[in-house]
Design a protein around this motif. Structure first.
Motif, PDB file in Angstrom:
ATOM      1  N   ARG A  40       0.991  -1.156  -0.028  1.00 59.45           N
ATOM      2  CA  ARG A  40       0.161   0.006  -0.038  1.00 59.45           C
ATOM      3  C   ARG A  40       0.834   1.154   0.233  1.00 59.45           C
ATOM      4  N   GLY A  41       0.763   2.065  -1.090  1.00 56.99           N
ATOM      5  CA  GLY A  41       1.235   3.404  -1.090  1.00 56.99           C
ATOM      6  C   GLY A  41       2.621   3.004  -1.604  1.00 56.99           C
ATOM      7  N   ALA A  42       3.297   1.923  -2.003  1.00 63.28           N
ATOM      8  CA  ALA A  42       4.547   1.919  -2.598  1.00 63.28           C
ATOM      9  C   ALA A  42       4.683   2.477  -3.909  1.00 63.28           C
ATOM     10  N   ALA A  43       5.499   2.679  -4.473  1.00 63.08           N
ATOM     11  CA  ALA A  43       5.855   3.450  -5.831  1.00 63.08           C
ATOM     12  C   ALA A  43       6.039   2.138  -6.717  1.00 63.08           C
ATOM     13  N   LEU A  44       5.421   2.317  -8.108  1.00 58.08           N
ATOM     14  CA  LEU A  44       5.781   1.197  -9.028  1.00 58.08           C
ATOM     15  C   LEU A  44       7.008   1.658  -9.632  1.00 58.08           C
ATOM     16  N   ALA A  45       7.369   0.664 -10.309  1.00 55.98           N
ATOM     17  CA  ALA A  45       8.412   0.811 -11.456  1.00 55.98           C
ATOM     18  C   ALA A  45       8.260   1.805 -12.468  1.00 55.98           C
ATOM     19  N   ASP A  46       9.235   2.453 -12.629  1.00 59.88           N
ATOM     20  CA  ASP A  46       9.290   3.793 -13.512  1.00 59.88           C
ATOM     21  C   ASP A  46       8.965   3.066 -14.888  1.00 59.88           C
ATOM     22  N   TYR A  68      -0.058  -8.003 -12.877  1.00 59.57           N
ATOM     23  CA  TYR A  68       0.177  -7.617 -11.732  1.00 59.57           C
ATOM     24  C   TYR A  68       1.193  -6.266 -11.800  1.00 59.57           C
ATOM     25  N   ALA A  69       0.750  -5.530 -10.879  1.00 60.46           N
ATOM     26  CA  ALA A  69       1.736  -4.319 -10.732  1.00 60.46           C
ATOM     27  C   ALA A  69       3.035  -4.765 -10.102  1.00 60.46           C
ATOM     28  N   VAL A  70       4.160  -4.086 -10.804  1.00 60.13           N
ATOM     29  CA  VAL A  70       5.781  -4.347 -10.440  1.00 60.13           C
ATOM     30  C   VAL A  70       6.106  -3.111  -9.348  1.00 60.13           C
ATOM     31  N   PRO A  71       6.244  -3.474  -8.014  1.00 64.01           N
ATOM     32  CA  PRO A  71       6.856  -2.316  -7.220  1.00 64.01           C
ATOM     33  C   PRO A  71       8.070  -2.051  -7.515  1.00 64.01           C
ATOM     34  N   GLU A  72       8.699  -0.784  -7.222  1.00 64.04           N
ATOM     35  CA  GLU A  72       9.864  -0.237  -7.523  1.00 64.04           C
ATOM     36  C   GLU A  72      11.031  -0.995  -7.051  1.00 64.04           C
ATOM     37  N   GLU A  73      10.795  -1.517  -5.901  1.00 65.22           N
ATOM     38  CA  GLU A  73      12.060  -2.331  -5.033  1.00 65.22           C
ATOM     39  C   GLU A  73      12.195  -3.559  -5.763  1.00 65.22           C
TER      40      GLU A  73
END
Length: 714
Positions: A40-46, A68-73
């Motif tokens: 929740r609230g984590a940024a997605l990959a650029d 699925y969404a890819v978190p930046e980390e």
């Protein structure tokens, strides 16, 4: 040990330890880590923030990709081909801050990264990347999809067979650097075949020949396979060979080491253990090794720049997988040869009907030795039929004909003697008492049986037969019991008390026996290799193998016999084989002439006339009667499809393991066969897959089991 971790026996000494734990927790918290629950609230990959994932759910209605969404980390590790964990089954109502949450964690493979998603709703985020090792490449994915479509299965189920379970310890170790291509090998014993040297030369020059190889009897086939693989490696390409069991894999492994040296090939068998096998598999995927020998699961081995796929003894039942969607190694390697445009080699001392069809269709060319070479390599084969047994006084009193006794005595003077005894459970089918022609249904040509020992029924379509007569000779009497002697290892041991008796079978399989006088009693398929070859062999109770209620009974009997006889010394060295079976039977005649190709071609012609596989495509639908009827009623089968049955299937025998296709104990199942003409197999598989997907999506009714091209259809 640091001072913070040291323990003191004084009261209150737990405080330093607690502080050390707190400091360690804070130290670890400074490293950004994936949150597997919500993001929740984590940024997605650029770049490419959407991951297309295949979830590990074998249900056919879920045989698709999910976004699925890819978190930046996770952006760096979330690359195509890696294993991931995702939340699945959350539903569209659990959305917070534009992200879907909830659901259970499930394994999957990341297929590709995308800039956007076709799905308009909220996406859940990747939970975490299990490992950054890309284990699913584009070629393996394409092959797995083709196998799933051909066998009416799901891609997830195929990948369960194609990609071995992860082992972290093996994954953390680097693979060795690849070795340069070896020089092209000499033909060696391939010179015994007229086209043998040319086949090796084509492989070494980068060609893609396709051959059905009828190997000469004797111990040379592992070395010949090794030379074919070495010739392929010399062209800078990879090679893959699949064999039926670990014993055969060990023989090819030793031959490859002798021809290529150490470090140039990988051995993929279950006997290696999970860690070693996964380490070998990773070496193949990383390109460190380009030659692979293994058992059934190795058919999916991700060999780089594949130049040759080879299969030994394609008629062995172990080449057909027992897990959904039940692929056969031969068909998978054919797909690899066609899609990858690589060479194909199908070898064995016998010839299956499917192999004969490959030659008849022109897809592959025959690779055989001439009759002169065959006479030198093959043993002398003699038969003992029912008439000879009836006239043989020794057979009536000692239950073994005089010819067999004399063969054993003579053979034991110079080496071991093999005695092949059929396994328990072979049930002879009904045949004409006069000419031994199998009794078949007049409607669908299926085998007739008498479950209650009175009424005749078809094992395929279930129709009753009230006035059967033999189509070959007009006879009206049937034969179901084998006539002749049944031998046991105990009786042979008593007959030859000074000779050691060794057994090889289900409980204990021998790999080899020394070149010393001994009686080796074995069940079919478990025959050990004798150093220098067996002096003689007895093939007992041939009727028990030919008389099985199966379309492939004659073909399988001949395969078992040739496999055992191929272990016997050649006729110039005094090798002799005695088979206890009626000489007029077609498989027996093929063994005497050592002509498995002729037998396969005749079987193929008859099956083409009757519409049997492999000329036609066939599928079995098995399950509770109501479920089978509902499934067939709802399936949109091709117009040319013909439904045979349904008929009852045998239940599990109490006290014995349940076999594939048996009904559970206490339940009554039925099986229907669906047959289509050539060229309509893909349409049949698609229709059955769609019907099964719709049925599982509704979640109503008992499940049914679908198998394309079942190996045993009665």
């Amino acid at each position: 040990m640091s001072s913070d971790d040291e323990r003191s026996e004084e009261p209150g000494s737990g405080a330093p330890e607690q502080l050390a734990l707190i400091r360690e927790t804070v130290r670890r918290a400074k490293v950004p880590r994936a949150k597997p629950r919500t993001w929740r609230g984590a940024a997605l990959a650029d770049e490419l923030p959407v991951a297309r994932v295949l979830v590990n759910k074998g249900a056919l209605h879920l045989d698709q990709y999910f976004d699925y969404a890819v978190p930046e980390e996770l952006a760096a590790d979330a690359q195509p081909g890696v294993r991931v964990r995702v939340r699945f089954g959350a539903g569209g109502r659990q959305v917070r801050g534009g992200r879907r949450e909830g659901g259970g964690l499930i394994d999957g493979f990341l297929i590709e990264r995308r800039a956007s998603s076709d799905y308009q709703g909220a996406l859940a985020a990747l939970a975490y990347v299990v490992s950054p090792e890309p284990v699913l490449g584009p070629e393996l994915l394409e092959l797995s999809r083709a196998v799933a479509d051909r066998y009416a299965g799901s891609l997830a189920d195929v990948l369960q067979l194609a990609v071995p379970p992860r082992n972290g310890r093996a994954e953390g170790k680097p693979s060795p650097a690849p070795l340069p291509p070896p020089p092209a090998p000499s033909p060696g014993t391939w010179e015994r075949y007229a086209q043998g040297p040319g086949f090796l030369r084509a492989l070494a020059e980068g060609g893609a020949p396709r051959a059905v190889w009828t190997a000469l009897p004797g111990p040379h086939w592992p070395e010949e396979i090794a030379r074919a693989m070495a010739a392929t490696l010399a062209s800078g390409r990879g090679a893959l060979v699949v064999v039926p069991d670990g014993r055969s894999a060990g023989r090819v492994d030793a031959a490859l080491t002798a021809v290529l040296g150490e470090g140039r090939h990988a051995l993929l068998t279950a006997d290696s253990g999970p860690e070693k096998r996964y380490r070998q598999w990773l070496a193949v995927r990383r390109g460190s090794v380009r030659a692979v020998v293994g058992t059934r699961a190795a058919m999916f081995a991700p060999v780089a720049d594949l130049g040759l796929v080879a299969l030994w003894d394609d008629g062995d039942s172990s080449h057909s997988d027992d897990n959904a969607p039940f692929p056969h190694v031969r068909e998978v390697l054919e797909l690899r040869a066609a899609h990858g445009r690589c060479a194909f080699l199908l070898g064995g001392t016998n010839c299956t009907v499917e192999a004969a069809q490959l030659v008849e269709s022109g897809w592959a060319l025959p690779l055989r030795a001439d009759r002169e070479q065959l006479r030198t390599a093959a043993p002398l084969v003699r038969t003992v039929g029912d008439g000879e047994l009836a006239r043989d006084g020794a057979a009536r009193s000692a239950r073994l004909p005089s010819l067999a006794w004399q063969t054993v005595r003579d053979g034991l003077r110079s080496g071991p003697v093999l005695v092949q005894v059929p396994r328990r459970g072979y049930a002879p089918r009904l045949a004409c008492e006069r000419c031994r022609e199998p009794a078949r249904c007049r409607h669908c040509a299926g085998p007739l049986e008498a479950p209650d020992q009175q009424d005749l029924d078809c094992a395929w379509c279930g129709r009753a037969e009230t006035a059967w007569s033999c189509a070959a000779c007009g006879g009206v009497r049937l034969r179901a019991q084998i006539v002749g002697a049944r031998r046991t290892a105990e009786e042979l041991g008593r007959a030859f008390p000074a000779v050691p008796v060794r057994t090889s079978g289900r409980d204990h399989v021998l790999d080899s026996v020394p070149d010393q006088p001994a009686l080796v009693v074995s069940t079919p398929g478990a025959e050990p290799v004798a150093e220098g070859g067996y002096a003689a062999a007895l093939l007992l109770d041939g009727w028990a193998m030919v008389g099985r209620p199966d379309l492939r009974a004659g073909e399988e009997a001949l395969r078992r016999w040739t496999a055992a006889a191929a272990l016997v010394r050649g006729q110039p060295e005094g090798g002799i084989v005695v088979i206890m079976a009626e000489p007029t039977l077609r498989p027996v005649q093929a063994l005497v002439r050592w002509d498995p190709v002729g037998h396969a071609r005749r079987e193929l012609a008859e099956r083409a006339e009757l519409g049997f596989p492999p000329v036609s495509r066939m599928a079995s639908v098995t399950g509770p009667p109501e479920a089978v009827a509902a499934f067939l009623a709802g399936a949109e089968l091709p117009p040319e499809a013909e439904v045979l049955g349904p008929v009852p299937v045998p239940g599990a025998t109490p006290g014995r393991p349940r076999r594939q296709g048996d009904a559970p104990s206490g339940e009554t199942w039925e099986r229907a066969l669906v047959r289509v003409p050539p060229g309509r197999g893909a349409a049949l598989a698609s229709a059955l897959k769609a019907a099964q997907a719709a049925r599982t999506a509704r979640g109503t009714g008992d499940p049914v089991r679908i198998r394309i091209d079942p190996p045993d259809i009665g």
